[in-house]
Design an enzyme around this catalytic site. Structure first.
Site, short mmCIF file in Angstrom:
data_model
loop_
_atom_site.label_atom_id
_atom_site.label_comp_id
_atom_site.label_asym_id
_atom_site.label_seq_id
_atom_site.Cartn_x
_atom_site.Cartn_y
_atom_site.Cartn_z
N GLY A 105 0.79 -1.22 0.00
CA GLY A 105 0.00 0.00 0.00
C GLY A 105 0.82 1.27 0.00
O GLY A 105 0.39 2.30 -0.54
N ASP A 117 -2.24 2.33 8.24
CA ASP A 117 -2.15 1.65 9.55
C ASP A 117 -1.43 0.32 9.45
O ASP A 117 -2.01 -0.74 9.66
CB ASP A 117 -3.54 1.48 10.17
CG ASP A 117 -4.46 0.61 9.34
OD1 ASP A 117 -4.23 0.49 8.11
OD2 ASP A 117 -5.41 0.03 9.90
#
Length: 282
Positions: free
Chosen positions: A146, A166
């Site tokens: 990501g 996260d």
């Protein structure tokens, strides 16, 4: 590299803080008619069974979502809104399933909004695919890093987005990669809303992360941290977590001012329980 599985921690105190804030950010974005994207750089499985052996192993949800779920008092509006989203998965009143951030977004997004979910763990991405099977073209799943994937999709076509970063932070390099990802994201898409979750652990990188984010050249941010217990001798374990939101809704700080003391009351495990709330608004 691929040892972390969030199913062991689903619904814990860190999830409560993160997801209560995510719900507020999504709610704010849906108030305008214009579409937006929800982007999750480390999506995980998206949806978790609290009856599964993974969740039951340490039953972290019992000291996280559990006290809120069982509370009979009226909670601050921010926490009530979060519980309403968890209720959607548990209509019989029993707490059996827990929504990860992607599932919360899926429940709240409208027809014109889009999800872009990244997950590199080979098992988690398959579970994520299964959970979103049949979701159609509104949801795009990427078996990819990501941090790198953000570069390809920002800025999003509608020029409105919430980006959640996260990682598990098992690799200490994730702290530096997180800061770089936000820096790069702001260069590509300065008006985006960026939410960074981080763990409170006895590690220099974890302490430095919010301070590094504060130094970024942005007009506004809100930093909220929830400490549920004193650090244990030896430095192991998670004693709290934090969320750093860049370009936050103007309402977020007030929502947190009401919610954080109640979270300390309900989730605090010893005299070390406390909260932090800071902001910048130029």
């Amino acid at each position: 590299m691929f040892s972390y599985r969030h199913a062991f921690h689903a619904g814990n105190h860190a999830d409560v803080l993160k997801h209560a804030i995510v719900v507020q950010l999504l709610d704010y974005l849906t108030r305008k008619d214009k579409p937006f994207w929800y982007v999750d750089t480390q999506a995980g499985a998206g949806l978790y069974s609290l009856e599964h052996a993974y969740a039951q192993k340490n039953a972290e949800f019992e000291t996280g979502i559990g006290p809120l779920w069982e509370s009979e008092e009226e909670l601050p509006a921010m926490l009530e809104a979060y519980l309403e989203q968890v209720d959607e998965l548990n209509p019989d009143g029993e707490l059996n399933r827990y929504p990860g951030s992607p599932w919360l977004a899926w429940q709240m997004l409208r027809e014109a909004d889009r999800l872009r979910l990244f997950e590199l763990h080979p098992t988690e991405i398959q579970v994520l695919r299964d959970n979103f099977r049949g979701a159609g073209r509104r949801v795009m799943l990427y078996d990819a890093d990501g941090f790198e994937g953000l570069k390809a999709i920002l800025p999003p076509p509608p020029r409105r987005a919430l980006v959640l970063i996260d990682p598990a932070y098992e690799d200490k390099n994730d702290y530096a990669r997180t800061v770089r990802a936000v820096q790069d994201g702001l260069q590509r898409f300065a008006t985006g809303m960026y939410a960074v979750w981080y763990p409170q652990v006895q590690r220099r990188e974890a302490i430095q992360l919010p301070e590094q984010l504060k130094r970024l050249p942005v007009k506004s941010w809100v930093h909220a941290a929830l400490t549920v217990k004193s650090p244990v001798p030896g430095g192991l374990g998670l004693h709290g977590s934090g969320m750093f939101v860049i370009n936050p809704p103007w309402t977020l700080k007030a929502d947190l001012e009401a919610a954080l003391p109640k979270l300390v009351e309900l989730l605090g495990q010893d005299d070390g329980a406390s909260y932090t709330l800071e902001s910048l608004d130029n």
